[in-house]
Design a protein around this motif. Structure first.
Motif, PDB file in Angstrom:
ATOM      1  N   ILE A  42       0.838  -1.200   0.000  1.00 58.46           N
ATOM      2  CA  ILE A  42       0.000   0.000   0.000  1.00 58.46           C
ATOM      3  C   ILE A  42       0.874   1.251   0.000  1.00 58.46           C
ATOM      4  O   ILE A  42       1.957   1.268   0.603  1.00 58.46           O
ATOM      5  CB  ILE A  42      -0.953   0.012   1.210  1.00 58.46           C
ATOM      6  CG1 ILE A  42      -2.070   1.037   1.005  1.00 58.46           C
ATOM      7  CG2 ILE A  42      -0.211   0.265   2.523  1.00 58.46           C
ATOM      8  CD1 ILE A  42      -3.295   0.792   1.853  1.00 58.46           C
ATOM      9  N   THR A  43       0.395   2.274  -0.692  1.00 57.52           N
ATOM     10  CA  THR A  43       1.095   3.560  -0.737  1.00 57.52           C
ATOM     11  C   THR A  43       0.258   4.597  -0.004  1.00 57.52           C
ATOM     12  O   THR A  43      -0.933   4.772  -0.300  1.00 57.52           O
ATOM     13  CB  THR A  43       1.330   4.020  -2.187  1.00 57.52           C
ATOM     14  OG1 THR A  43       2.166   3.062  -2.845  1.00 57.52           O
ATOM     15  CG2 THR A  43       2.008   5.386  -2.219  1.00 57.52           C
ATOM     16  N   LEU A  44       0.874   5.258   0.967  1.00 64.54           N
ATOM     17  CA  LEU A  44       0.217   6.321   1.719  1.00 64.54           C
ATOM     18  C   LEU A  44       0.894   7.653   1.424  1.00 64.54           C
ATOM     19  O   LEU A  44       2.121   7.712   1.304  1.00 64.54           O
ATOM     20  CB  LEU A  44       0.274   6.041   3.226  1.00 64.54           C
ATOM     21  CG  LEU A  44      -0.347   4.734   3.725  1.00 64.54           C
ATOM     22  CD1 LEU A  44      -0.160   4.616   5.236  1.00 64.54           C
ATOM     23  CD2 LEU A  44      -1.822   4.636   3.353  1.00 64.54           C
ATOM     24  N   THR A  45       0.103   8.702   1.334  1.00 68.07           N
ATOM     25  CA  THR A  45       0.673  10.041   1.177  1.00 68.07           C
ATOM     26  C   THR A  45       0.880  10.664   2.555  1.00 68.07           C
ATOM     27  O   THR A  45       0.074  10.485   3.464  1.00 68.07           O
ATOM     28  CB  THR A  45      -0.250  10.941   0.340  1.00 68.07           C
ATOM     29  OG1 THR A  45      -1.566  10.937   0.917  1.00 68.07           O
ATOM     30  CG2 THR A  45      -0.334  10.445  -1.088  1.00 68.07           C
ATOM     31  N   LEU A  46       1.989  11.380   2.714  1.00 72.04           N
ATOM     32  CA  LEU A  46       2.318  12.051   3.969  1.00 72.04           C
ATOM     33  C   LEU A  46       2.539  13.531   3.684  1.00 72.04           C
ATOM     34  O   LEU A  46       3.479  13.912   2.985  1.00 72.04           O
ATOM     35  CB  LEU A  46       3.576  11.447   4.598  1.00 72.04           C
ATOM     36  CG  LEU A  46       4.163  12.170   5.807  1.00 72.04           C
ATOM     37  CD1 LEU A  46       3.155  12.243   6.948  1.00 72.04           C
ATOM     38  CD2 LEU A  46       5.448  11.486   6.272  1.00 72.04           C
ATOM     39  N   SER A  47       1.662  14.376   4.222  1.00 72.48           N
ATOM     40  CA  SER A  47       1.734  15.819   4.006  1.00 72.48           C
ATOM     41  C   SER A  47       2.545  16.479   5.113  1.00 72.48           C
ATOM     42  O   SER A  47       2.420  16.132   6.284  1.00 72.48           O
ATOM     43  CB  SER A  47       0.315  16.403   3.963  1.00 72.48           C
ATOM     44  OG  SER A  47       0.343  17.812   4.000  1.00 72.48           O
ATOM     45  N   TYR A  48       3.370  17.463   4.720  1.00 78.05           N
ATOM     46  CA  TYR A  48       4.167  18.202   5.691  1.00 78.05           C
ATOM     47  C   TYR A  48       4.318  19.650   5.230  1.00 78.05           C
ATOM     48  O   TYR A  48       4.224  19.951   4.038  1.00 78.05           O
ATOM     49  CB  TYR A  48       5.555  17.570   5.861  1.00 78.05           C
ATOM     50  CG  TYR A  48       6.425  17.665   4.620  1.00 78.05           C
ATOM     51  CD1 TYR A  48       7.346  18.693   4.459  1.00 78.05           C
ATOM     52  CD2 TYR A  48       6.307  16.733   3.578  1.00 78.05           C
ATOM     53  CE1 TYR A  48       8.138  18.792   3.318  1.00 78.05           C
ATOM     54  CE2 TYR A  48       7.078  16.823   2.434  1.00 78.05           C
ATOM     55  CZ  TYR A  48       8.001  17.855   2.315  1.00 78.05           C
ATOM     56  OH  TYR A  48       8.773  17.959   1.178  1.00 78.05           O
TER      57      TYR A  48
END
Length: 550
Positions: free
Chosen positions: A392-398
């Motif tokens: 699975i690919t998760l997006t991580l916002s910063y």
């Protein structure tokens, strides 16, 4: 007698329902003989001045030096009366009557009256204003209904029966009210000036007036620079020593360092552990712990059903938490001065009744935040199986800023190394000082939450089902009920304390949000600058009594 002839010190004891008076003490010498002739400090910021409207700001930064309210914050994070001379609380703790000083003036010479507070608070709750921190009013009579659009802002439970008398009605007792009222949002606003300038109000220094020790100068401000000068009508102006506070906008750390070394900048922030280690033994070095927490938020209702099925599982969020080395994460970004999270409440924010126990250290479910790679892997494999995925690919916002960038990259490495089949795609986002919190647009989001007043509730209340700050939309009925109980407690007592701890335990057991670490910012500061009050909660620095020595 004018107030600037003596200091006024009063801390509201919530167990006392009667009238509390400020005590007079004789002022000690200001030691002006040791001060330099030139009292000008130059500070750095990364953001230009976008608005002077206190209702529009999410963070106040240097502008807190232009604002004063009923209470101010002491260096220990507690509250003391400021523009209010005394306060009387009814036996049921639901009505506060403030008596204002009669010699407090706006920077234009207008008297500060009780109506200025009524106007300010109603304006903050008005739908046309949309104050980002308007949730702080909840608990005052009708505030919740006003925010929900069921009542007009004029129905807020605040009134001015006379020029210097302010009455505040609550829906229920609020033990933390004095601490909450130290936040700049609760300061007064001058309705005459607001109506005079209309849409121009607070858009430029020319269209604003100030109640605090300093005012933003009406000339010489640009996108790269703005500055403050003493408020000539401030009640305690004799104890304001700085002639000017320059605030320069920097987009380059190298330029900031150059100016600090030249002596044209009085404070520079240390970035990276190498810099911190090099300077930590110098007299100019200082580490400032602050009541804030770096958090990892989860989106559980995004556009991809497989991601939702995964992140809605408590064991998946626990797996992520157990895969994080918080000590290394903090050291890699802020340096060794940061503290690994013990729960959602930062260290030093609030202590027990006898001042002996720190709420942060007493938080339950601390085991959910411990590095445990074998457990993380087992929980993760089970969560993936339940969601029907192997990879699975998760997006991580910063935030697109130095510290957030380092945290995001370190976190990406830790999680993808520890959790099989996980790919994380980093997504930078722009930072804005005056926008409402928005629902998260990525699967994982790095945020930093500040405690706005000295009470555990200031952090715990952010994650109720109705809180605007709860961008991940985690929801738990038991948690909401516990926060409601603590919010209506009549006093700081053991029952309220236990209720807050229980709520913290519910949040941590579920990992509705995952606390990472409590950062401590490190600086080099001109050693000749004295008298700055660095707060651990609310607004960060108060330059009212600051001065340079020879």
């Amino acid at each position: 007698m004018k107030r600037w002839r003596f200091f006024l010190i009063l801390i509201l004891c919530t167990s006392l329902a009667g009238c509390q008076m400020a005590k007079e003490t004789h002022t000690t010498s200001d030691s002006k003989g040791v001060m330099t002739r030139k009292q000008v400090v130059t500070l750095a910021t990364s953001q230009p001045l976008t608005t002077l409207d206190t209702d529009k700001l999410t963070q106040f930064g240097r502008l807190n030096n232009t604002i004063e309210g009923l209470y101010s914050t002491t260096g220990e994070g507690q509250s003391e009366l400021a523009l209010a001379k005394k306060v009387k609380v009814t036996n049921n703790k639901k009505t506060y009557t403030f008596t204002l000083w009669r010699d407090s003036h706006w920077s234009n010479g207008d008297l500060i009256t009780a109506h200025d507070f009524v106007y300010s608070w109603q304006r903050a709750l008005s739908p046309t204003t949309k104050a980002p921190n308007a949730d702080l009013f909840v608990g005052m009579q009708n505030a919740r209904q006003i925010l929900d659009g069921k009542l007009p802002a004029s129905k807020l439970g605040v009134s001015a029966p006379s020029r210097f008398k302010l009455v505040v009605h609550l829906d229920h007792p609020m033990a933390e009210l004095p601490q909450r009222l130290t936040f700049p949002l609760f300061g007064p606003q001058n309705e005459r000036i607001a109506l005079k300038y209309g849409k121009k109000y607070a858009t430029k220094p020319l269209y604003q007036v100030y109640a605090g020790p300093f005012m933003v100068a009406s000339k010489g401000n640009t996108a790269k620079h703005w500055h403050m000068i003493p408020n000539p009508h401030y009640w305690d102006r004799e104890h304001v020593y700085l002639q000017r506070i320059n605030v320069d906008v920097y987009h380059s750390n190298a330029k900031m360092w150059t100016d600090y070394r030249k002596g044209t900048l009085d404070e520079v922030r240390l970035l990276g552990k190498a810099n911190i280690k090099s300077f930590e033994k110098q007299a100019a070095y200082t580490a400032r712990p602050y009541s804030k927490m770096v958090l990892l938020n989860y989106r559980q209702a995004g556009p991809k059903s497989t991601v939702n099925q995964l992140l809605r599982q408590r064991i998946a969020r626990l797996a992520i938490s157990h895969a994080i080395d918080r000590q290394k994460l903090g050291t890699a970004s802020y340096g060794s001065t940061s503290l690994p999270a013990q729960g959602i409440v930062p260290a030093g924010l609030s202590r027990g009744q006898r001042g002996t126990s720190d709420f942060a250290a007493a938080q339950p479910q601390q085991q959910t935040l411990k590095l445990n790679l074998p457990l993380a892997k087992r929980l993760w494999q089970t969560a993936k199986k339940r969601a029907g995925v192997k990879h699975i690919t998760l997006t991580l916002s910063y935030l697109d800023a130095t510290y957030s960038y380092k945290i995001a990259h370190t976190l990406q490495h830790q999680l993808t190394t520890a959790l099989p089949g996980l790919t994380i795609r980093l997504v930078p986002r722009e930072w804005s000082v005056d926008e409402l919190p928005k629902p998260t647009s990525s699967d994982l989001t790095l945020t930093t939450q500040h405690a706005q007043y000295a009470d555990p509730l200031s952090m715990l209340a952010l994650f109720t089902s109705t809180s605007m700050a709860n961008t991940g939309k985690w929801s738990n009925t038991t948690y909401d009920q516990l926060i409601a109980q603590a919010s209506t407690a009549p006093a700081f007592n053991s029952t309220r304390w236990k209720t807050l701890l229980k709520a913290d335990g519910v949040l941590m057991k579920s990992q509705g949000v995952t606390p990472l670490f409590q950062p401590a910012s490190t600086y080099l500061v001109n050693p000749k600058l004295n008298g700055v009050q660095y707060n651990t909660v609310g607004t960060q620095s108060n330059f009212k009594g600051a001065y340079f020595v020879k």
